[in-house]
Enzyme design. Structure first.
Site, PDB file in Angstrom:
ATOM      1  N   ASP A  94       0.852  -1.183   0.000  1.00  0.00           N
ATOM      2  CA  ASP A  94       0.000   0.000   0.000  1.00  0.00           C
ATOM      3  C   ASP A  94       0.892   1.240   0.000  1.00  0.00           C
ATOM      4  O   ASP A  94       2.119   1.123  -0.047  1.00  0.00           O
ATOM      5  CB  ASP A  94      -0.928   0.006   1.227  1.00  0.00           C
ATOM      6  CG  ASP A  94      -0.176   0.186   2.547  1.00  0.00           C
ATOM      7  OD1 ASP A  94       1.068   0.279   2.533  1.00  0.00           O
ATOM      8  OD2 ASP A  94      -0.839   0.254   3.595  1.00  0.00           O
ATOM      9  N   ASP A 131       1.399   4.843   2.255  1.00  0.00           N
ATOM     10  CA  ASP A 131       0.998   5.481   3.504  1.00  0.00           C
ATOM     11  C   ASP A 131       1.479   6.930   3.530  1.00  0.00           C
ATOM     12  O   ASP A 131       2.636   7.214   3.206  1.00  0.00           O
ATOM     13  CB  ASP A 131       1.643   4.736   4.690  1.00  0.00           C
ATOM     14  CG  ASP A 131       1.453   3.233   4.614  1.00  0.00           C
ATOM     15  OD1 ASP A 131       0.345   2.764   4.893  1.00  0.00           O
ATOM     16  OD2 ASP A 131       2.419   2.507   4.251  1.00  0.00           O
ATOM     17  N   ASP A 186      -3.308   4.625   2.696  1.00  0.00           N
ATOM     18  CA  ASP A 186      -3.654   5.009   4.066  1.00  0.00           C
ATOM     19  C   ASP A 186      -3.236   6.451   4.315  1.00  0.00           C
ATOM     20  O   ASP A 186      -2.100   6.831   4.023  1.00  0.00           O
ATOM     21  CB  ASP A 186      -2.910   4.123   5.094  1.00  0.00           C
ATOM     22  CG  ASP A 186      -3.593   2.790   5.311  1.00  0.00           C
ATOM     23  OD1 ASP A 186      -4.676   2.569   4.721  1.00  0.00           O
ATOM     24  OD2 ASP A 186      -3.047   1.963   6.063  1.00  0.00           O
TER      25      ASP A 186
HETATM   26  N1  DCP Z   1       1.495   0.725  11.641  1.00  0.00           N
HETATM   27  C1  DCP Z   1       1.126   0.880  12.951  1.00  0.00           C
HETATM   28  N2  DCP Z   1      -0.130   0.541  13.353  1.00  0.00           N
HETATM   29  C2  DCP Z   1      -1.004   0.030  12.489  1.00  0.00           C
HETATM   30  C3  DCP Z   1      -0.646  -0.150  11.148  1.00  0.00           C
HETATM   31  C4  DCP Z   1       0.625   0.212  10.747  1.00  0.00           C
HETATM   32  O1  DCP Z   1       1.922   1.317  13.755  1.00  0.00           O
HETATM   33  N3  DCP Z   1      -2.216  -0.311  12.929  1.00  0.00           N
HETATM   34  C5  DCP Z   1       2.833   1.162  11.226  1.00  0.00           C
HETATM   35  C6  DCP Z   1       3.857   0.105  11.132  1.00  0.00           C
HETATM   36  C7  DCP Z   1       4.078  -0.063   9.668  1.00  0.00           C
HETATM   37  C8  DCP Z   1       3.619   1.239   9.051  1.00  0.00           C
HETATM   38  O2  DCP Z   1       2.715   1.781   9.981  1.00  0.00           O
HETATM   39  O3  DCP Z   1       5.404  -0.295   9.378  1.00  0.00           O
HETATM   40  C9  DCP Z   1       2.985   1.056   7.748  1.00  0.00           C
HETATM   41  O4  DCP Z   1       2.153  -0.083   7.735  1.00  0.00           O
HETATM   42  P1  DCP Z   1       2.100  -1.051   6.499  1.00  0.00           P
HETATM   43  O5  DCP Z   1       1.246  -2.201   6.882  1.00  0.00           O
HETATM   44  O6  DCP Z   1       1.711  -0.301   5.288  1.00  0.00           O
HETATM   45  O7  DCP Z   1       3.610  -1.593   6.379  1.00  0.00           O
HETATM   46  P2  DCP Z   1       4.786  -1.170   5.436  1.00  0.00           P
HETATM   47  O8  DCP Z   1       4.491   0.115   4.764  1.00  0.00           O
HETATM   48  O9  DCP Z   1       5.989  -1.223   6.300  1.00  0.00           O
HETATM   49  O10 DCP Z   1       4.882  -2.338   4.417  1.00  0.00           O
HETATM   50  P3  DCP Z   1       4.175  -2.517   2.980  1.00  0.00           P
HETATM   51  O11 DCP Z   1       5.264  -2.294   2.005  1.00  0.00           O
HETATM   52  O12 DCP Z   1       3.693  -3.910   2.968  1.00  0.00           O
HETATM   53  O13 DCP Z   1       3.073  -1.522   2.858  1.00  0.00           O
HETATM   54 MG    MG Z   2       2.738   0.430   3.629  1.00  0.00          MG
END
Ligand code: DCP
Ligand code: MG
Length: 396
Positions: free
Chosen positions: A204, A206, A320
């Site tokens: 995704d 963010d 997000d």
């Molecule tokens: N996060 C958080 N609480 C949540 C969801 C996410 O603290 N309920 C934080 C930790 C993650 C970051 O936000 O590292 C972004 O979430 P993602 O699931 O999008 O994870 P990534 O961006 O690291 O990985 P991806 O490449 O799969 O999107």
């Molecule tokens: Mg992400």
């Protein structure tokens, strides 16, 4: 003496937030195996086991060289009996029997496919599997009630299971930036999550949004969402109000700040024009680096009935949006940059080693009974007694 160097034991600190973990991983075969077992545990709602495998994988990601023998692992933290058995199996036999049988198992395959639907978590998938639903066709045939998120998730299943490229993220960033400044001049937006850590693809995109004047961010999210919606950029959105007061990961903050921290889960419609409009022209990086394994199930269902698959001039992308008041910006930035394990380890370090509570809103010092302020990530690391780790080295 080359031999001696090879068997020299590795050494790493025990918390992931004490280590520098870049995207350069010398042990992908081992870490992929452990990550798969972690994922399987999480999908089975065995979170303790999931974390144990995630920690073991993270230790191997931090090693400067490929592991050549078990003796090199002596003394390393977070490698439990189970993880060591998996590693040994791979070093000796080229593969782990447990990983291979998990991958082949009908339950794992079904959990992967069903939780691949946006809005479907492990619990829902488990319930469906117990009702005999193992794939998308069976889901459509037996027609359990789907909520709005799940309906959108199913409709855009193929798109949402394609990795998002950095150039797609940048193209979306330009649209969101334009929306942000037109609904609230002076507000600014930062790319967070995996892309801030330098990843080339993600599941995704963010974004964190704030305004330099405390309080000016109140009411921003609904305006931003309306702007994006009116321009036809949102295929789905659900905005949640700040849930900080109810969250268990930090002490409650004053009620006056209560609804300033909002989050919007959306499905963004990224068109060809937006892709072209980007300052970073589309490079041919769509080599499927992260294409998820859908267990060989038929995903050619025509779930998106508007156009034949692959021929529509747009794609759906999970986006997000998070809005934070400037007073919490550094905490939100640190908390949303990830990786998930790095975040978990920061909080564990804070609690166990420093008697502090860290969240994406604040840092509380239990010994001094007070909140510690910070306006940058560097200050937060300093409060925690940790060396600063830049985003590109938080890929634990
Ligand atoms: N996060 C958080 N609480 C949540 C969801 C996410 O603290 N309920 C934080 C930790 C993650 C970051 O936000 O590292 C972004 O979430 P993602 O699931 O999008 O994870 P990534 O961006 O690291 O990985 P991806 O490449 O799969 O999107
Ligand atoms: Mg992400």
């Amino acid at each position: 003496q080359g031999n001696e160097a090879e068997v020299a034991a590795f050494s790493v600190p025990s918390y992931a937030c004490q280590r520098r973990t870049t995207l350069e991983n010398h042990n992908t075969v081992l870490t992929d195996a452990l990550s798969l077992l972690a994922e399987n545990a999480e999908l089975s709602e065995e979170d303790g086991r999931g974390v144990a495998f995630r920690r073991a994988a993270a230790v191997l990601k931090a090693l400067p060289k490929p592991v050549a023998s078990m003796t090199q692992l002596r003394g390393l933290p977070c490698l439990g009996e189970h993880s060591l058995r998996v590693i040994k199996d791979i070093l000796e036999n080229g593969a782990s029997s447990e990983v291979e049988s998990t991958k082949q198992s009908e339950r794992y395959k079904a959990l992967k496919v069903l939780t691949g639907i946006f809005g479907v978590g492990a619990r829902t998938a488990d319930r469906w599997i117990r009702d005999g639903i193992h794939n998308l066709r069976q889901l459509q045939d037996s027609g359990p009630t789907l909520n709005r998120a799940q309906q959108a998730g199913l409709e855009h299943y193929d798109d949402l299971n394609q990795p998002v490229s950095k150039s797609d993220a940048d193209a979306i960033g330009e649209v969101v930036e334009k929306a942000v400044v037109s609904v609230l001049p002076g507000a600014h937006m930062t790319l967070i999550g995996g892309f801030r850590r330098g990843k080339l693809t993600g599941h995704d995109v963010d974004f964190l949004i704030t305004h330099p004047e405390e309080g000016r961010e109140v009411g921003l999210m609904p305006k931003l969402v309306s702007w994006l919606e009116s321009q036809g950029f949102l295929l789905y959105q659900k905005t949640t109000r700040n849930s900080y007061l109810e969250s268990k990961d930090g002490p409650a903050r004053p009620a006056s700040n209560m609804d300033r921290f909002e989050r919007c889960f959306s499905i963004f419609k990224l068109t060809k024009e937006e892709k072209r409009g980007t300052k970073h022209p589309e490079t041919l990086t769509e080599n499927g680096a992260q294409t998820p394994d859908n267990g060989g199930l038929d995903l050619d269902l025509d779930l998106d009935q508007t156009k034949p698959a692959g021929h529509k001039p747009w794609r759906a992308v999970r986006v997000d949006l998070v809005v934070s008041p400037i007073s919490q910006f550094a905490f939100a930035l640190l908390g949303w940059t990830g990786s998930k394990l790095f975040e978990r380890e920061l909080r564990r370090w804070a609690g166990h080693e420093k008697s502090m509570s860290l969240s994406s809103h604040a840092l509380y010092d239990n010994r001094q009974s007070k909140y510690l302020r910070a306006t940058s990530e560097e200050e937060i690391f300093a409060h925690l007694g940790l060396e600063f780790v830049p985003p590109s080295e938080r890929n634990a």
